[in-house]
Design a protein around this motif. Structure first.
Motif, PDB file in Angstrom:
ATOM      1  N   MET A 140      -2.254 -33.336   0.016  1.00  0.00           N
ATOM      2  CA  MET A 140      -3.637 -32.868  -0.109  1.00  0.00           C
ATOM      3  C   MET A 140      -4.104 -32.044   1.087  1.00  0.00           C
ATOM      4  O   MET A 140      -5.040 -31.257   0.964  1.00  0.00           O
ATOM      5  N   SER A 141      -3.410 -32.134   2.224  1.00  0.00           N
ATOM      6  CA  SER A 141      -3.830 -31.346   3.390  1.00  0.00           C
ATOM      7  C   SER A 141      -3.470 -29.876   3.267  1.00  0.00           C
ATOM      8  O   SER A 141      -4.078 -29.035   3.918  1.00  0.00           O
ATOM      9  N   ASN A 142      -2.480 -29.553   2.431  1.00  0.00           N
ATOM     10  CA  ASN A 142      -2.062 -28.156   2.307  1.00  0.00           C
ATOM     11  C   ASN A 142      -1.929 -27.692   0.858  1.00  0.00           C
ATOM     12  O   ASN A 142      -1.467 -26.593   0.599  1.00  0.00           O
ATOM     13  N   ALA A 143      -2.343 -28.528  -0.071  1.00  0.00           N
ATOM     14  CA  ALA A 143      -2.202 -28.180  -1.494  1.00  0.00           C
ATOM     15  C   ALA A 143      -3.012 -26.947  -1.875  1.00  0.00           C
ATOM     16  O   ALA A 143      -2.605 -26.200  -2.770  1.00  0.00           O
ATOM     17  N   ASP A 144      -4.131 -26.715  -1.210  1.00  0.00           N
ATOM     18  CA  ASP A 144      -4.912 -25.507  -1.515  1.00  0.00           C
ATOM     19  C   ASP A 144      -4.117 -24.249  -1.175  1.00  0.00           C
ATOM     20  O   ASP A 144      -4.171 -23.260  -1.913  1.00  0.00           O
ATOM     21  N   ARG A 145      -3.383 -24.264  -0.066  1.00  0.00           N
ATOM     22  CA  ARG A 145      -2.523 -23.120   0.294  1.00  0.00           C
ATOM     23  C   ARG A 145      -1.436 -22.937  -0.759  1.00  0.00           C
ATOM     24  O   ARG A 145      -1.121 -21.809  -1.150  1.00  0.00           O
ATOM     25  N   PHE A 146      -0.845 -24.037  -1.211  1.00  0.00           N
ATOM     26  CA  PHE A 146       0.191 -23.990  -2.237  1.00  0.00           C
ATOM     27  C   PHE A 146      -0.371 -23.430  -3.538  1.00  0.00           C
ATOM     28  O   PHE A 146       0.208 -22.535  -4.147  1.00  0.00           O
ATOM     29  N   ARG A 147      -1.521 -23.923  -3.946  1.00  0.00           N
ATOM     30  CA  ARG A 147      -2.175 -23.459  -5.178  1.00  0.00           C
ATOM     31  C   ARG A 147      -2.482 -21.973  -5.102  1.00  0.00           C
ATOM     32  O   ARG A 147      -2.227 -21.213  -6.049  1.00  0.00           O
ATOM     33  N   ALA A 148      -3.000 -21.518  -3.964  1.00  0.00           N
ATOM     34  CA  ALA A 148      -3.319 -20.096  -3.787  1.00  0.00           C
ATOM     35  C   ALA A 148      -2.058 -19.244  -3.797  1.00  0.00           C
ATOM     36  O   ALA A 148      -2.046 -18.143  -4.368  1.00  0.00           O
ATOM     37  N   ALA A 149      -0.977 -19.739  -3.198  1.00  0.00           N
ATOM     38  CA  ALA A 149       0.282 -18.989  -3.182  1.00  0.00           C
ATOM     39  C   ALA A 149       0.835 -18.832  -4.590  1.00  0.00           C
ATOM     40  O   ALA A 149       1.347 -17.765  -4.949  1.00  0.00           O
ATOM     41  N   ILE A 150       0.720 -19.862  -5.412  1.00  0.00           N
ATOM     42  CA  ILE A 150       1.165 -19.762  -6.804  1.00  0.00           C
ATOM     43  C   ILE A 150       0.325 -18.713  -7.529  1.00  0.00           C
ATOM     44  O   ILE A 150       0.857 -17.820  -8.190  1.00  0.00           O
ATOM     45  N   ALA A 151      -0.987 -18.823  -7.411  1.00  0.00           N
ATOM     46  CA  ALA A 151      -1.883 -17.880  -8.097  1.00  0.00           C
ATOM     47  C   ALA A 151      -1.615 -16.441  -7.672  1.00  0.00           C
ATOM     48  O   ALA A 151      -1.610 -15.528  -8.505  1.00  0.00           O
ATOM     49  N   ASP A 152      -1.366 -16.225  -6.382  1.00  0.00           N
ATOM     50  CA  ASP A 152      -1.105 -14.873  -5.877  1.00  0.00           C
ATOM     51  C   ASP A 152       0.247 -14.330  -6.329  1.00  0.00           C
ATOM     52  O   ASP A 152       0.421 -13.118  -6.457  1.00  0.00           O
ATOM     53  N   ALA A 153       1.214 -15.223  -6.558  1.00  0.00           N
ATOM     54  CA  ALA A 153       2.571 -14.786  -6.892  1.00  0.00           C
ATOM     55  C   ALA A 153       2.786 -14.567  -8.391  1.00  0.00           C
ATOM     56  O   ALA A 153       3.751 -13.923  -8.790  1.00  0.00           O
ATOM     57  N   VAL A 154       1.898 -15.104  -9.216  1.00  0.00           N
ATOM     58  CA  VAL A 154       2.031 -14.946 -10.666  1.00  0.00           C
ATOM     59  C   VAL A 154       1.850 -13.479 -11.036  1.00  0.00           C
ATOM     60  O   VAL A 154       0.904 -12.827 -10.590  1.00  0.00           O
ATOM     61  N   VAL A 155       2.786 -12.955 -11.827  1.00  0.00           N
ATOM     62  CA  VAL A 155       2.744 -11.574 -12.290  1.00  0.00           C
ATOM     63  C   VAL A 155       2.783 -11.602 -13.811  1.00  0.00           C
ATOM     64  O   VAL A 155       3.645 -12.262 -14.397  1.00  0.00           O
TER      65      VAL A 155
END
Length: 99
Positions: free
Chosen positions: A27-42
């Motif tokens: 939970m301390s870094n899940a927001d970064r992970f979630r944002a990275a997924i959203a940014d990488a989706v094409v």
């Protein structure tokens, strides 16, 4: 304190997007992970999320994966096998366990 997490984007040999993750996702870094997924989706390509360098993930990480389950496939460290299976992720998208 944030748990160490490394995120890198790239391309698969077929041109599809790749997100490589190393460390622990909680939970301390899940927001970064979630944002990275959203940014990488094409659009038009499945995102490959490479979790072979991840030794631990919690429910926040699973929520990030479930939010995009129809647009990704996962390559995972075998240590994550039980949590990915019990959560049901393996029934909703392709999950491959690295040797």
């Amino acid at each position: 304190m944030n748990t160490p997490l490394d995120l890198a984007t790239g391309r698969q040999p077929d041109g599809g997007p790749l997100l490589t993750v190393a460390g622990e996702i909680d939970m301390s870094n899940a927001d970064r992970f979630r944002a990275a997924i959203a940014d990488a989706v094409v659009d038009g390509h499945l995102l490959t999320v490479d979790l072979t360098g991840v030794e631990y993930l919690d429910s926040a990480a699973l929520a990030a994966l479930f939010a995009h389950v129809d647009r990704l496939r996962v390559v995972a460290n075998p240590l994550l096998g039980s949590v990915l299976t019990i959560s049901g992720l393996t029934e909703l998208t392709t999950v491959t366990f690295a040797d």
